[in-house]
Design an enzyme around this catalytic site. Structure first.
Site, PDB file in Angstrom:
ATOM      1  N   ARG A   1      -4.911  31.276  11.078  1.00 25.31           N
ATOM      2  CA  ARG A   1      -4.220  31.731  12.296  1.00 25.31           C
ATOM      3  C   ARG A   1      -4.603  33.170  12.605  1.00 25.31           C
ATOM      4  O   ARG A   1      -4.945  33.933  11.719  1.00 25.31           O
ATOM      5  CB  ARG A   1      -2.701  31.675  12.090  1.00 25.31           C
TER       6      ARG A   1
ATOM      7  N   LYS B   1       2.103  30.390  -0.789  1.00 23.93           N
ATOM      8  CA  LYS B   1       1.585  29.550   0.302  1.00 23.93           C
ATOM      9  C   LYS B   1       0.762  28.395  -0.267  1.00 23.93           C
ATOM     10  O   LYS B   1      -0.304  28.597  -0.844  1.00 23.93           O
ATOM     11  CB  LYS B   1       0.746  30.414   1.241  1.00 23.93           C
TER      12      LYS B   1
ATOM     13  N   ARG C   1      12.448  40.456   4.328  1.00 24.79           N
ATOM     14  CA  ARG C   1      12.794  41.869   4.191  1.00 24.79           C
ATOM     15  C   ARG C   1      13.546  42.016   2.885  1.00 24.79           C
ATOM     16  O   ARG C   1      14.379  41.177   2.548  1.00 24.79           O
ATOM     17  CB  ARG C   1      13.725  42.234   5.341  1.00 24.79           C
TER      18      ARG C   1
END
Ligand code: BTN
Length: 268
Positions: free
Chosen positions: A66, A131, A266
């Site tokens: 991407r 991932k 975060r």
């Protein structure tokens, strides 16, 4: 005399046998090497290739991720393929397609009893936070239909340390299943799930798959930041996706809908 065709890790006849009745949904082609299965399939799609065209390559020399990123993979350590699907109608109907693809992938892998799978908006498949697979959906609209080239890269083995730069640490199936599923069996399960999910998506859009996506959303109710294409940053609590596939972010000013960008966790 012609040289014999190079053999590939996927043999079309074995894959067809594994696909059973679903084989009719696909036009299979396997290649030992190409630049990128998605680049090649986009080209074929523009030339009129039918819906269900599938390109599987052992090796990609210019795999794409991407947002212009590279996608690195090596034959034995990964499964890389692209699937062409044609949808009647206009682009608006395809909102949430990449999320729908994630649902198909996770459902196929759940059949192997893998724990720790999760989906991250818009199109990553995670395994214990790393991932495991990436999805690249590329769309082109014509007068009566939209064509979607869906490129999928699934890690079977971890890449050697030091190879590539990753936004997320990579994860691989070999970390959780020993021995690895047989390659034809695995690809067939992924394709059967994709044909089912793409059919449901075609009929009802992402709305009919949203609950399945939400149930597997890895970062539900967690603090995240979203960096969009213009590098504007927004922070909030991640509430998952809405019926159109937009990311829902609870910020100080209310719930915002976000349509593009990269989400990262975060620190609390
Ligand atoms: C991402 O950035 O996460 C998406 C990665 C998609 C990689 C796959 S591998 C098969 C297909 N061909 C490509 O060049 N890219 C996709």
């Amino acid at each position: 005399m012609n040289a014999p065709a190079a053999s590939c890790l996927i043999e079309p006849d074995r894959l067809r046998a594994r696909l059973g009745a679903a084989a009719q949904a696909f036009a299979l082609e396997v290649l030992p090497e190409c630049e990128s299965t998605s680049t090649l399939l986009l080209d074929r799609a523009r030339g009129g290739a039918p819906s269900g065209s599938l390109l599987v390559a052992d090796r990609q020399t210019a795999g794409r991720g991407r947002r212009g990123r590279q996608w690195l993979s090596s034959p034995a350590a990964s499964l890389t393929f692209s699937l062409l699907w044609r949808f009647p109608g206009g682009l608006a109907r395809l909102a949430g397609l990449s999320l729908a693809v994630g649902v198909a992938l996770v459902q196929a892998l759940e059949q192997y009893g893998i724990a720790g799978l999760g989906l991250k908006w818009p199109n990553d498949l995670l395994l214990d936070g790393g991932k495991l697979a990436g999805v690249l959906v590329e769309l082109e609209s014509g007068p009566r239909e939209v064509l979607a080239v869906i490129g999928i890269g699934l890690n079977l083995q971890l890449p050697p340390t030091g190879e590539g730069e990753f936004l997320h640490p990579p994860a691989a199936l070999a970390q959780v299943i020993e021995p690895l599923p047989e390659r034809h069996h695995l690809l067939a399960q992924l394709l059967i799930a994709l044909a089912d999910v793409l059919g449901r998506f075609d009929a009802g859009g992402f709305a009919v798959l949203r609950d399945e996506w939400q149930a597997r959303h890895a970062w539900q109710e967690r603090p995240v930041r979203l960096l969009d294409e213009l590098c504007a940053e927004r922070a909030g609590i991640c509430l998952g996706a809405d019926r159109d596939g937009a990311l829902l972010l609870r910020t100080e000013t209310g719930v915002e809908r976000c349509f593009s960008g990269d989400v990262s966790l975060r620190r609390a």
